[in-house]
Design a protein around this motif. Sequence first.
Motif, mmCIF file in Angstrom:
data_model
loop_
_atom_site.group_PDB
_atom_site.id
_atom_site.type_symbol
_atom_site.label_atom_id
_atom_site.label_comp_id
_atom_site.label_asym_id
_atom_site.label_seq_id
_atom_site.Cartn_x
_atom_site.Cartn_y
_atom_site.Cartn_z
ATOM 1 N N LEU A 13 0.845 -1.188 0.000
ATOM 2 C CA LEU A 13 0.000 0.000 0.000
ATOM 3 C C LEU A 13 0.880 1.238 0.000
ATOM 4 O O LEU A 13 1.829 1.327 0.783
ATOM 5 C CB LEU A 13 -0.915 0.000 1.232
ATOM 6 C CG LEU A 13 -1.863 1.196 1.411
ATOM 7 C CD1 LEU A 13 -2.878 1.257 0.269
ATOM 8 C CD2 LEU A 13 -2.582 1.108 2.760
ATOM 9 N N VAL A 14 0.566 2.196 -0.879
ATOM 10 C CA VAL A 14 1.317 3.446 -0.997
ATOM 11 C C VAL A 14 0.445 4.597 -0.524
ATOM 12 O O VAL A 14 -0.721 4.714 -0.931
ATOM 13 C CB VAL A 14 1.761 3.689 -2.456
ATOM 14 C CG1 VAL A 14 2.473 5.038 -2.588
ATOM 15 C CG2 VAL A 14 2.675 2.564 -2.932
ATOM 16 N N LEU A 15 1.001 5.439 0.329
ATOM 17 C CA LEU A 15 0.314 6.666 0.752
ATOM 18 C C LEU A 15 0.686 7.790 -0.190
ATOM 19 O O LEU A 15 1.865 8.140 -0.319
ATOM 20 C CB LEU A 15 0.722 7.035 2.179
ATOM 21 C CG LEU A 15 0.337 8.458 2.632
ATOM 22 C CD1 LEU A 15 -1.177 8.610 2.713
ATOM 23 C CD2 LEU A 15 1.006 8.814 3.952
ATOM 24 N N GLY A 16 -0.301 8.381 -0.846
ATOM 25 C CA GLY A 16 -0.068 9.547 -1.680
ATOM 26 C C GLY A 16 -0.301 10.823 -0.890
ATOM 27 O O GLY A 16 -1.342 10.979 -0.244
ATOM 28 N N VAL A 17 0.671 11.716 -0.906
ATOM 29 C CA VAL A 17 0.579 12.978 -0.169
ATOM 30 C C VAL A 17 0.329 14.103 -1.167
ATOM 31 O O VAL A 17 1.219 14.509 -1.915
ATOM 32 C CB VAL A 17 1.862 13.225 0.646
ATOM 33 C CG1 VAL A 17 1.800 14.586 1.348
ATOM 34 C CG2 VAL A 17 2.063 12.109 1.666
ATOM 35 N N ASP A 18 -0.917 14.590 -1.172
ATOM 36 C CA ASP A 18 -1.356 15.672 -2.059
ATOM 37 C C ASP A 18 -1.957 16.783 -1.200
ATOM 38 O O ASP A 18 -3.175 16.882 -1.064
ATOM 39 C CB ASP A 18 -2.424 15.190 -3.050
ATOM 40 C CG ASP A 18 -1.976 14.047 -3.937
ATOM 41 O OD1 ASP A 18 -0.848 13.565 -3.759
ATOM 42 O OD2 ASP A 18 -2.764 13.626 -4.803
ATOM 43 N N PRO A 19 -1.159 17.614 -0.568
ATOM 44 C CA PRO A 19 -1.687 18.558 0.417
ATOM 45 C C PRO A 19 -2.533 19.670 -0.197
ATOM 46 O O PRO A 19 -2.181 20.238 -1.232
ATOM 47 C CB PRO A 19 -0.422 19.129 1.060
ATOM 48 C CG PRO A 19 0.636 18.981 0.029
ATOM 49 C CD PRO A 19 0.306 17.707 -0.702
ATOM 50 N N GLU A 38 3.220 13.193 11.365
ATOM 51 C CA GLU A 38 2.482 12.343 12.293
ATOM 52 C C GLU A 38 1.801 11.184 11.560
ATOM 53 O O GLU A 38 1.762 10.052 12.051
ATOM 54 C CB GLU A 38 1.436 13.172 13.047
ATOM 55 C CG GLU A 38 2.040 14.158 14.033
ATOM 56 C CD GLU A 38 1.000 15.057 14.681
ATOM 57 O OE1 GLU A 38 -0.178 15.022 14.237
ATOM 58 O OE2 GLU A 38 1.346 15.805 15.617
ATOM 59 N N LEU A 39 1.293 11.473 10.357
ATOM 60 C CA LEU A 39 0.644 10.429 9.569
ATOM 61 C C LEU A 39 1.657 9.391 9.098
ATOM 62 O O LEU A 39 1.384 8.180 9.144
ATOM 63 C CB LEU A 39 -0.075 11.061 8.375
ATOM 64 C CG LEU A 39 -0.889 10.120 7.486
ATOM 65 C CD1 LEU A 39 -1.969 9.405 8.294
ATOM 66 C CD2 LEU A 39 -1.517 10.889 6.326
ATOM 67 N N LEU A 40 2.819 9.838 8.659
ATOM 68 C CA LEU A 40 3.854 8.893 8.245
ATOM 69 C C LEU A 40 4.237 7.974 9.394
ATOM 70 O O LEU A 40 4.430 6.763 9.210
ATOM 71 C CB LEU A 40 5.081 9.642 7.736
ATOM 72 C CG LEU A 40 4.925 10.447 6.445
ATOM 73 C CD1 LEU A 40 6.247 11.106 6.070
ATOM 74 C CD2 LEU A 40 4.426 9.575 5.318
ATOM 75 N N VAL A 50 5.842 6.120 0.502
ATOM 76 C CA VAL A 50 5.061 7.350 0.493
ATOM 77 C C VAL A 50 5.344 8.081 -0.805
ATOM 78 O O VAL A 50 6.495 8.199 -1.226
ATOM 79 C CB VAL A 50 5.373 8.240 1.718
ATOM 80 C CG1 VAL A 50 6.860 8.515 1.849
ATOM 81 C CG2 VAL A 50 4.609 9.555 1.657
ATOM 82 N N LYS A 51 4.273 8.523 -1.476
ATOM 83 C CA LYS A 51 4.393 9.167 -2.781
ATOM 84 C C LYS A 51 4.036 10.644 -2.617
ATOM 85 O O LYS A 51 2.897 10.988 -2.305
ATOM 86 C CB LYS A 51 3.459 8.496 -3.787
ATOM 87 C CG LYS A 51 3.479 9.115 -5.176
ATOM 88 C CD LYS A 51 2.680 8.289 -6.153
ATOM 89 C CE LYS A 51 1.193 8.372 -5.940
ATOM 90 N NZ LYS A 51 0.631 9.719 -6.277
ATOM 91 N N PRO A 81 10.412 4.065 2.141
ATOM 92 C CA PRO A 81 10.778 4.357 0.760
ATOM 93 C C PRO A 81 9.950 5.514 0.212
ATOM 94 O O PRO A 81 8.772 5.674 0.550
ATOM 95 C CB PRO A 81 10.455 3.054 0.027
ATOM 96 C CG PRO A 81 10.557 1.996 1.078
ATOM 97 C CD PRO A 81 10.033 2.651 2.328
ATOM 98 N N VAL A 82 10.579 6.318 -0.635
ATOM 99 C CA VAL A 82 9.958 7.532 -1.161
ATOM 100 C C VAL A 82 9.815 7.448 -2.677
ATOM 101 O O VAL A 82 10.741 7.048 -3.380
ATOM 102 C CB VAL A 82 10.801 8.773 -0.786
ATOM 103 C CG1 VAL A 82 10.331 10.009 -1.559
ATOM 104 C CG2 VAL A 82 10.728 9.037 0.712
ATOM 105 N N ILE A 83 8.636 7.834 -3.164
ATOM 106 C CA ILE A 83 8.396 8.040 -4.591
ATOM 107 C C ILE A 83 8.056 9.510 -4.779
ATOM 108 O O ILE A 83 7.114 10.010 -4.157
ATOM 109 C CB ILE A 83 7.234 7.177 -5.108
ATOM 110 C CG1 ILE A 83 7.473 5.686 -4.846
ATOM 111 C CG2 ILE A 83 7.007 7.425 -6.605
ATOM 112 C CD1 ILE A 83 6.240 4.822 -5.087
ATOM 113 N N VAL A 84 8.812 10.215 -5.611
ATOM 114 C CA VAL A 84 8.460 11.583 -5.971
ATOM 115 C C VAL A 84 7.633 11.512 -7.259
ATOM 116 O O VAL A 84 8.129 11.086 -8.306
ATOM 117 C CB VAL A 84 9.701 12.465 -6.177
ATOM 118 C CG1 VAL A 84 9.286 13.876 -6.568
ATOM 119 C CG2 VAL A 84 10.548 12.497 -4.908
ATOM 120 N N ASP A 85 6.374 11.891 -7.136
ATOM 121 C CA ASP A 85 5.464 11.825 -8.281
ATOM 122 C C ASP A 85 5.530 13.164 -9.011
ATOM 123 O O ASP A 85 4.714 14.057 -8.794
ATOM 124 C CB ASP A 85 4.047 11.532 -7.805
ATOM 125 C CG ASP A 85 3.114 11.175 -8.948
ATOM 126 O OD1 ASP A 85 3.571 11.171 -10.109
ATOM 127 O OD2 ASP A 85 1.928 10.911 -8.682
#
Length: 258
Positions: A13-19, A38-40, A50-51, A81-85
């Motif tokens: 599962l990947v968390l997408g961060v779109d603030p 805090e969410l991470l 995390v994307k 691990p980090v994905i920069v989208d």
Amino acid sequence: MEFVEAVASRPPLVLGVDPRPELHGPNPLAHIRRYTLELLEALAGRICAVKFQAAFFEALGPQGFTLMHELIVGARVLSLPVIVDAKRGDIGSTAEAYAKAYLQAYPGSALTVNPYLGRDALEPFFNAAQASGGAVFVLVKTSNPGSGLFQDLPLEQGGRLYQAVADYLAQQAEQQRVGEWSRVAAVVGVTYPEQVTEIRQRLPHSLLLLPGLGAQGGQAIKGPGLLNSASRALYYPGGEPDLEAAVRQAEEYLAALR
């Protein structure tokens, strides 16, 4: 650790961060920083990566762009691990600069890339991923409803444009294997489950990033190397920042992926 090894050993599962600053009160950047960290921490054992969607940080101006890099560092401190989208893709020299900015600056991380400019625009990313222990997620069949306008175009020699992209990536993936998986990966919308199955067959050794889970209507798809990605539905469960609800939502997705 290599990106592909780290991701493959974690829940798919990947968390997408779109603030979205309008959801974060009178001091949005500070609240986005605190909430995201805090969410991470809360989801660290429940996600494989995390994307960070670069566009949403760039829209916040120079401070927003700085914030994204601060959060990348925070994720790495948590061993996530980090994905920069960022969906970069340009001529060779510019591609080299993008690769340096994201893959080489953060060894063991990944970047999304647009293949439209062709082989010489992709090679700098592949080379940088190999040198840095990272990965490159190339757009093949994207999750948006209009993706078929170009991606589904029929070719004279048969097949569709997205299939030709997948077949090219399959050749490159064999040269970038790290055990079972390759540093050359693909983006395939979870909103197109038939294409996910087909592209998995064409790319047996590539991780597939499957965006579109939740808010775009996609359903979780199980399978080796299938990284289901949820952004709004997981980052803003119920339409607002909510740590407890995000943990519950993550558990629901993981239950569907077991």
